[in-house]
Enzyme design. Sequence first.
Site, short mmCIF file in Angstrom:
data_model
loop_
_atom_site.label_atom_id
_atom_site.label_comp_id
_atom_site.label_asym_id
_atom_site.label_seq_id
_atom_site.Cartn_x
_atom_site.Cartn_y
_atom_site.Cartn_z
N GLY A 1 0.86 -1.18 0.00
CA GLY A 1 0.00 0.00 0.00
C GLY A 1 0.90 1.22 0.00
N GLN B 1 -5.68 -8.43 -3.43
CA GLN B 1 -5.80 -7.45 -2.34
C GLN B 1 -7.27 -7.15 -2.02
OE1 GLN B 1 -3.63 -7.14 -4.93
NE2 GLN B 1 -1.79 -5.97 -4.36
N ASP C 1 -0.81 5.14 -6.58
CA ASP C 1 0.58 4.92 -6.18
C ASP C 1 1.47 6.06 -6.64
OD1 ASP C 1 -0.74 2.06 -6.47
OD2 ASP C 1 0.93 1.90 -5.07
N ASN D 1 -1.89 3.18 -10.61
CA ASN D 1 -2.54 2.45 -9.54
C ASN D 1 -2.52 0.97 -9.88
OD1 ASN D 1 -3.97 2.63 -6.95
ND2 ASN D 1 -5.72 1.83 -8.10
N LYS D 2 -3.06 0.15 -8.98
CA LYS D 2 -3.06 -1.29 -9.17
C LYS D 2 -3.55 -1.72 -10.55
CE LYS D 2 -1.77 -3.53 -6.98
NZ LYS D 2 -0.32 -3.71 -7.19
C1 LIG Z 1 -3.70 3.46 -0.45
S1 LIG Z 1 -2.79 2.14 -1.14
C2 LIG Z 1 -2.49 2.72 -2.74
C3 LIG Z 1 -2.23 1.59 -3.73
O1 LIG Z 1 -1.21 0.65 -3.31
C4 LIG Z 1 -1.62 -0.68 -3.74
O2 LIG Z 1 -0.59 -1.39 -4.38
P1 LIG Z 1 0.12 -2.65 -3.64
O3 LIG Z 1 -0.96 -3.46 -2.97
O4 LIG Z 1 0.83 -3.39 -4.76
O5 LIG Z 1 1.09 -2.03 -2.66
C5 LIG Z 1 -2.71 -0.40 -4.73
O6 LIG Z 1 -2.22 0.02 -5.99
C6 LIG Z 1 -3.43 0.73 -4.01
O7 LIG Z 1 -4.39 1.34 -4.78
#
Ligand SMILES: CSC[C@H]1O[C@H](OP(=O)(O)O)[C@H](O)[C@@H]1O
Length: 338
Positions: A55, A189, A230, A240-241
């Site tokens: 995150g 996630q 992100d 973003n994801k």
């Molecule tokens: C508020 S979290 C922002 C962002 O981070 C996550 O990526 P990951 O799980 O790979 O660290 C995801 O893109 C969230 O939207």
Amino acid sequence: MTAFDPTHDSIRAVQWRGDHLCLLDQRLLPGEERWIECRNAAQVTTAIRDLAVRGAPAIGIAAAWGVAMAAQQGVTLEPVLADLRAARPTAVNLMWALDRMKRRIVAGADGDALLREAQAIQDEDLAANRKMGELGAALIAPGSGVLTHCNTGSLATAGYGTALGVIRAGVAAGRIARVYAGETRPWQQGARLTMWELVRDGIPAQLIADSAAAHLMKSGAVQWVIVGADRIAANGDTANKIGTYQLAIAAKYHGVKFMVVAPSSTVDMATGTGEEIEIELRDAAELLSTAGSRTVVEGAQAWNPVFDVAPAELIDAIVTERGVIERPNSLAMQAMFG
Ligand SMILES: CSC[C@H]1O[C@H](OP(=O)(O)O)[C@H](O)[C@@H]1O
């Protein structure tokens, strides 16, 4: 299932314990709540790289504590900063937090001052999430349905969440009537983390397959897609994801509004457009297996980018703790973050 309690915000996935950092191991949720004790910066780097903590805001916060811990231990800080910075490439919150800690180090901050700076970064993120919850919820008409992607809740931040914080606030305010969460292949996630947070909060929600998103939008059940970020470029393009880009396309086609929710630590004004954002490629094994068991024939190949970029033209609102940018573009971004 308990009734929704808007004050129920107890998850703190990153916890400083006086001389070490405890991280709730997000690889094991929802099946097991196991804490990792990080007693040096290298262990924090490993936890970030391996998504034990993930995150965008949460990895910046964890990295800040890693630097402060190294300073307390009298470790040479340059290699610590470099190793943490290299743990993951896309979320700018990681670099933002490390740059902020570096500025304090250059200014002569000692270990105790760096501990206070790490605490400030964490506390500011929680306050920002609460503010963004209010600002984002105010954009949502009562009786709306929303779809979210990945996990952007307490597990991904200092607490409360970004996009999930808007959902918490919107439900508490009686504005959001229906919540849907995408499973978010391959790391799940949404299925594993967001549904865990929503059930704990007593917020009714329905999990959907990622591939069901456009069909859901066509049904008219959702009025907003609400996601985190992100890295937001200077023109509003948002990384973003993986899967966010196609959600934005489908939302535009179906007249569903698209909201990005992220603290200002996610804004990168030094990056002009989304084309310049490095997209993390992770091990193909994460795509070839599910929950640790192989699901694809041996010998198969896979391509596993874990972020994509939604162009600003597909985004209706970017919500930050500084305010809301509707129909984001370079001028609006410059006015708020220049
Ligand atoms: C508020 S979290 C922002 C962002 O981070 C996550 O990526 P990951 O799980 O790979 O660290 C995801 O893109 C969230 O939207």
